[in-house]
Design an enzyme around this catalytic site. Structure first.
Site: not given
Length: 883
Positions: A265-267, A298-299, A302, A321
């Site tokens: 994934a990407m935040e 997690h995302e 961020h 991270e």
């Protein structure tokens, strides 16, 4: 690919301040390119300043600086260099306008374009991290030049557009015009856009719009899981608002599940992108749902650590991270039904860090800035150290500081640097101020060093007393040791049920990690010949099992004394806590990898205890290590069949145990590993033809492709079988399954075709990263080494060429999934020669070099493990002969 050096970034940050980007993208110009018009408002801090903006266009049409058109006589050179120089800037405000055509990507970098084979619909999304924003818009592309972003989009009228802020249609509907609300100041690598006929599910929480989005062919599967996804999202959102004083800093929270995404994934602020495999169209285990939930947590973490407060330079990747990784697992444990998430981390995630930290490519969690001299070097540090080791270090830090002081320091950090940038020193200052502890000294020992410590117990019993000496050793390469606060579990057999273990006591202990030549300052922690030793004395009989790092609060390898190992062999599954069992399984894994435990002994333990295991993550993690490492790498070829038989027998026991419908996740894990380990085709063919496993589950698309893939490896499937299955499942996942199966066929023509698809340069269509991964994954099979022998020497120059031609994402794929599976000295020699090539044209790119170096070191380790077995077997044979 152009790289930005740290020195260049520092100079540019000193010279300019960026205020605002206005970006206008035209997504209606065909399949290959899109229009990009970027207007940047910035200011120069000193007169006669020279700087540059990054840009990677297909065509450069116009550049206007402060109303003055810049000449483009050297446009081809500018395109090749991916930089647009800006020279002689006057002190004060400036406006730059760049008009260009940009290329769509097929590798998940920049603006990725995907056409769904299921229905022919097209979807786009951006991936600007870490230095691919210049494939979408002109940018001062470094994390510490934050700015406001205002984005406008022209798209086909039937499409939906998503961005970092709330996206709104403007003008007439048939114009396809959208405007995305301006962001607060964010970094260029966090700019995000998704466009296409996405299916959306929306709700509202805490006054903010929440959305879930996926391509239409996956709509039924998203709808089925939407409430679960929203529930996890709401719980994490509410928990972060309980512990963070700074409120959520953006105007919406969208989660888009996008195709062919390279990362998990990407935040991106307000628009998190996930790989769409997280929208499950086939059965999954509860551990896999837990992983998806962890990624969501997690995302979202961020949004504060990474987006609100961002690193200044890429040496502090870990600040993003490690924190998000720690918070993801901790938040799930605190707020959801997933209460054993740290066991999952311990047995399936933490090993990523352990393995990376024992390779020559290891690096500190927080490297010195000069160790990350450019973006090319930084890209390589998105690894198990920055994620898993860093999260483990933070967990140890929380154990030392206490959660209250840790969170107080975090909130101080957010308040000081909101919408700005920060460094490791800033972060540590905030924690030290909140706790009153010398966190800087802790960070020097934990975050600036490499390697993993090992704790080994020696137990001596004498009458009614016993003593435990805990030997603390640093890594062989550095000798550096770290301080650890650990729990030591003392377990005994339960008298009425000897296969079960009960906790007698759990003892807290601190090992100060004093350097080898310095006396320890903790009572009883004194230096030894190789590290230091902590001595603990107890009254009563020794426990049946002494378990170091019980609770897994630190990052360390542990060993078991002979008496404790004997107990583990008998009663491992009888340990009452999943996290304790994970610690033991990790210890056994480490001993195998270090040549201290025979691989067969690990298989025997799995055979004895997995049929009684209740934690799905442990079952999946242990089976995966047994199947992919022990059977395929650590055991010699002549013992592989017996190892596969042991694994399939273990799986059969799990299947028998779950015949009554209990433990569907355990059953699914057993079915999957049984399929991958089968050496006879008849039973698998019966399952495939009957479309079910006897007693369940019914075969869904993923299981059907997995079975067909194994049949292909075994020579029991034909190209016609693959074509028929693809007709049944023509989805993107089906295309990948077919590619994997075709490459796995034990046929010379099939291997030549797969090789050409991966590496040929005949100008034909290039495979996407996902199809490269699928094809490479099918190509190399231990059962087919004689057929594949000619490809081993061909692999290394072919990998160098394709990595140079196609960039980092493909380099990673061909090295990770396409590396030969042969475990022999020839492959090792060829790999080492590739890494040491003097000819620049034969030398690997940085991305390929790092991955190859890791693969070669893993191969070297596998050979060492085999040599240790051979030596042990020879010694046992000699002793038997002498007896």
């Amino acid at each position: 690919m152009s790289v930005l050096t740290r020195d260049e970034a520092q100079t540019r940050a000193r010279l300019i301040e960026v205020h605002r980007y206005t970006i206008d993208l035209d997504l209606t110009r065909g399949d290959e390119t899109f229009g990009s018009i970027t207007t940047i408002r910035f200011s120069a801090r000193e007169p006669d300043a020279d700087t540059f903006v990054e840009l990677n266009p297909a065509a450069l049409h116009r550049v206007v600086l402060d109303g003055r058109e810049l000449p483009l006589d050297n446009a081809e050179d500018l395109i090749a260099e991916e930089r647009l120089p800006l020279t002689g800037l006057a002190e004060g405000e400036h406006e730059l306008r760049v008009e260009a055509d940009m290329r769509y990507s097929r590798t998940g970098e920049g603006m990725h374009r995907f056409t769904d084979p299921a229905d022919g619909e097209t979807y786009l999304y951006t991936m600007c991290c870490m230095s691919d924003a210049n494939g979408v818009f002109a940018a001062f592309d470094q994390p510490d030049l934050k700015a406001v972003f205002e984005v406008h989009v022209t798209a086909p009228p039937e499409w939906t557009v998503l961005g970092n802020g709330i996206a709104t249609r403007v003008g007439e509907p048939d114009e396809g015009r959208w405007s995305v609300a301006p962001t607060p100041p964010i970094s260029t690598y966090l700019v995000a856009l998704a466009a296409g006929p996405y299916h959306s599910v929306r709700t509202e929480h805490a006054g903010l719009p929440f959305g879930l989005h996926v391509r239409r062919s996956l709509a039924p599967y998203l709808d089925a899981d939407a409430e679960e996804l929203f529930d996890i999202t709401r719980r994490c959102f509410d928990r972060y608002h309980e512990i963070f004083e700074e409120p959520y800093p953006f105007d919406s929270y969208d989660q888009a599940f996008v195709p062919e995404f390279n990362s998990g994934a990407m935040e991106n602020p307000g628009l998190v992108t996930f790989r769409d495999e997280f929208v499950y169209r086939s059965a999954v285990t509860d551990a896999e749902r837990q992983t998806r939930a962890m990624v969501i947590a997690h995302e979202m973490a961020h949004m504060w650590f990474g987006d609100l407060v961002t690193m200044k330079w890429w040496d502090d990747i870990w600040l993003n991270e490690s924190f998000a990784e720690y918070m993801g697992y901790q938040t799930l444990t605190e707020t959801t039904r997933y209460t054993d998430t740290w066991a999952d981390f311990g047995v399936r995630r933490k090993n990523w860090g352990y393995d990376a930290d024992q390779r020559p490519s290891t690096h500190p969690v927080a490297p010195e800035p000069e160790q990350v001299p450019d973006t090319g070097a930084a890209r390589l540090n998105f690894d198990g150290i920055s994620y898993a080791k860093g999260a483990s270090a933070l967990r140890q830090l929380v154990a030392w500081l206490g959660q209250k002081d840790f969170l107080a320091g975090i909130n101080t950090h957010f308040a000081r640097h909101r919408f700005g940038n920060a460094t490791l020193a800033d972060f540590i200052d905030s924690l030290a101020e909140a706790s009153g502890r010398d966190v800087h000294a802790w960070a020097d020992r934990w975050l600036r060093t490499t390697g993993v410590d090992t704790l080994t117990p020696t137990i001596t019993a004498n009458g009614g007393q016993w003593t435990a000496e805990i030997h603390h050793r640093g890594s062989h390469d550095t000798g550096t040791t770290r301080p650890h606060r650990i729990a030591i579990g003392l377990y005994d057999h339960e008298p009425a049920a000897p296969h079960k273990l009960v906790l007698r006591d759990r003892v807290e202990a601190e090992l100060n990690g004093a350097p080898n030549d310095t006396p320890g300052d903790t009572p009883g922690d004194t230096p030894g010949g190789d590290g230091s030793t902590l001595t603990l004395s107890f009254t009563g009989p020794r426990p049946d099992l002494l378990l170091l790092n019980d609770g897994d609060l630190t990052y360390v390898k542990i060993r078991l004394d002979p008496g404790s190992w004997k107990t583990v062999v008998r009663s491992l599954s009888g340990l009452p806590d999943a996290l304790g069992r994970a610690v033991v399984w990790n210890a056994a894994r480490d001993m195998v990898r270090d040549g201290e435990l025979a691989p067969g002994a690990y298989l025997d333990a799995a055979r004895a205890h997995l049929p009684h295991e209740t934690d799905i993550a442990i079952v999946q993690g242990v089976l995966a290590f047994a199947r992919t490492q022990i059977a395929d790498r650590y055991l010699p070829a002549h013992r592989r069949a017996a190892a596969l038989a042991t694994i399939t027998s273990t799986c059969r026991d799990l299947l028998r145990r779950t015949e009554d419908g209990s433990g569907p996740g355990l059953r699914l894990a057993a079915v999957r590993t049984f399929v991958d380990s089968a050496t006879s085709a008849a039973e698998l063919r019966d399952w495939l033809d009957g479309d079910t496993v006897p007693g369940g589950p019914a075969l869904d698309p993923e299981l059907r492709w997995q079975i067909l893939g194994r049949l292909a490896v075994l020579g029991a499937a034909t190209p016609g079988d693959i074509d028929a299955e693809l007709a049944r499942d023509s989805s993107a996942t089906g295309q990948e399954g077919a590619a994997r199966c075709r490459a796995a066929l034990p046929d010379a023509d099939a291997k030549r075709a797969a090789w050409a698809a991966l590496f040929a340069t005949d100008g034909g269509p290039e495979l996407s990263t996902y199809l490269v991964t699928a094809t490479a994954g099918g190509f190399w099979q231990p059962e087919q080494h004689s057929l594949l022998a000619e490809y081993v020497p061909a692999y290394f120059p072919a990998a160098v060429a394709v990595a140079t031609r196609r960039g980092p994402a493909i380099a990673d794929a061909v090295a990770r999934w396409g590396f030969p599976t042969t475990v022999d000295a020839t492959t090792l020699r060829l790999g080492e020669e590739c890494l040491s090539a003097d000819d620049p044209s034969a030398a690997p790119s940085p991305a390929l070099r790092r991955r190859l170096a890791d693969q070669i070191d893993d191969l070297r380790r596998a050979l060492r493990v085999r040599e240790a077995q051979e030596a042990q077997e020879a010694q046992e044979a000699q002793e038997a002969q002498e007896a």
